[in-house]
Design an enzyme around this catalytic site. Structure first.
Site, mmCIF file in Angstrom:
data_model
loop_
_atom_site.group_PDB
_atom_site.id
_atom_site.type_symbol
_atom_site.label_atom_id
_atom_site.label_comp_id
_atom_site.label_asym_id
_atom_site.label_seq_id
_atom_site.Cartn_x
_atom_site.Cartn_y
_atom_site.Cartn_z
ATOM 1 N N GLY A 48 0.838 -1.192 0.000
ATOM 2 C CA GLY A 48 0.000 0.000 0.000
ATOM 3 C C GLY A 48 0.868 1.236 0.000
ATOM 4 O O GLY A 48 2.011 1.204 0.470
ATOM 5 N N GLN A 53 3.171 10.030 1.156
ATOM 6 C CA GLN A 53 4.463 9.341 1.228
ATOM 7 C C GLN A 53 5.367 9.671 0.048
ATOM 8 O O GLN A 53 6.573 9.454 0.116
ATOM 9 C CB GLN A 53 4.255 7.818 1.294
ATOM 10 N N CYS A 97 5.760 -0.026 7.741
ATOM 11 C CA CYS A 97 5.472 1.110 6.866
ATOM 12 C C CYS A 97 6.735 1.513 6.114
ATOM 13 O O CYS A 97 7.807 1.607 6.712
ATOM 14 C CB CYS A 97 4.968 2.288 7.701
ATOM 15 N N LEU A 98 6.591 1.756 4.822
ATOM 16 C CA LEU A 98 7.733 2.155 4.000
ATOM 17 C C LEU A 98 8.318 3.487 4.477
ATOM 18 O O LEU A 98 9.488 3.764 4.266
ATOM 19 C CB LEU A 98 7.307 2.277 2.531
ATOM 20 N N HIS A 139 -4.511 1.389 7.330
ATOM 21 C CA HIS A 139 -3.159 1.938 7.479
ATOM 22 C C HIS A 139 -2.964 3.110 6.502
ATOM 23 O O HIS A 139 -2.474 4.178 6.882
ATOM 24 C CB HIS A 139 -2.129 0.830 7.210
ATOM 25 N N GLU A 140 -3.377 2.924 5.243
ATOM 26 C CA GLU A 140 -3.207 3.994 4.244
ATOM 27 C C GLU A 140 -4.102 5.191 4.570
ATOM 28 O O GLU A 140 -3.719 6.349 4.374
ATOM 29 C CB GLU A 140 -3.493 3.480 2.832
ATOM 30 N N HIS A 143 -2.493 7.456 6.943
ATOM 31 C CA HIS A 143 -1.546 8.377 6.296
ATOM 32 C C HIS A 143 -2.262 9.643 5.843
ATOM 33 O O HIS A 143 -1.726 10.740 5.946
ATOM 34 C CB HIS A 143 -0.895 7.719 5.073
#
Ligand code: NI
Length: 174
Positions: A48, A53, A97-98, A139-140, A143
């Site tokens: 995702g 990001q 998370c990236l 999660h997204e 963000h």
């Protein structure tokens, strides 16, 4: 197509609330951003990605829960996604998370969510998602609200993480 740079915490874009995409913003540039985001997500690799990001403060996400061999099968490109219904039943997942490398956090989420969004052409969509996909989507959506995993850990764990980030940066500039 292009792989975009993924920003890491702490970064002001990551902790700001994303804004709605306006009707007049649908078009080739938005489609390009969505395909670049999908490519960036696959390259990472991740399941995702949210626009903040990659430095774009708008309500845009890409999600694909499929394994590598089936890449693209569960690809969703969502513009202005919102959760309109959620189950009381929860699911706990060790999330990564990236934008927050080397951190895994157990987060309790709704097990099923109903999401409303617009696709890349602007058409309205609505669907139920469950389990792993529901986790990724929530999660997204975090963000888009300016929340990253680091905001979900104790202040002790956060400051320990930040110390590690600072020493890593110092090593890089050395
Ligand atoms: Ni993330």
């Amino acid at each position: 197509m292009a792989v975009l740079e993924i920003l890491t915490a702490p970064h002001p874009v990551l902790s700001a609330s994303a804004r709605e995409v306006r009707d007049d913003e649908f078009g080739p540039a938005l489609k390009q951003l969505l395909s670049d985001m999908a490519e960036t997500m696959y390259a990472a690799p991740g399941v995702g990605l949210a626009a903040p990001q990659v430095g774009d403060g708008r309500r845009i996400i890409t999600v694909d829960s499929s394994d590598k061999e089936n890449r693209g099968k569960r690809l969703y490109k969502m513009v202005n996604p919102t959760i309109v219904e959620r189950s009381k039943e929860t699911i706990t997942w060790g999330e990564t998370c990236l934008s927050v490398p080397d951190l895994e956090v157990d987060v309790v989420r709704a097990n099923r969510i109903r999401v409303q969004w617009r696709d890349e052409s602007g058409a309205k969509r609505e669907e139920w998602f469950e389990e792993y996909e529901a986790v990724i989507l929530q999660h997204e959506l975090d963000h888009l609200a300016g929340t990253v995993l680091l905001d979900r850990v104790s202040s002790f764990r956060r400051s320990r993480y930040m110390k590690k980030v600072k020493s890593r940066v110092q090593e890089l500039v050395r």
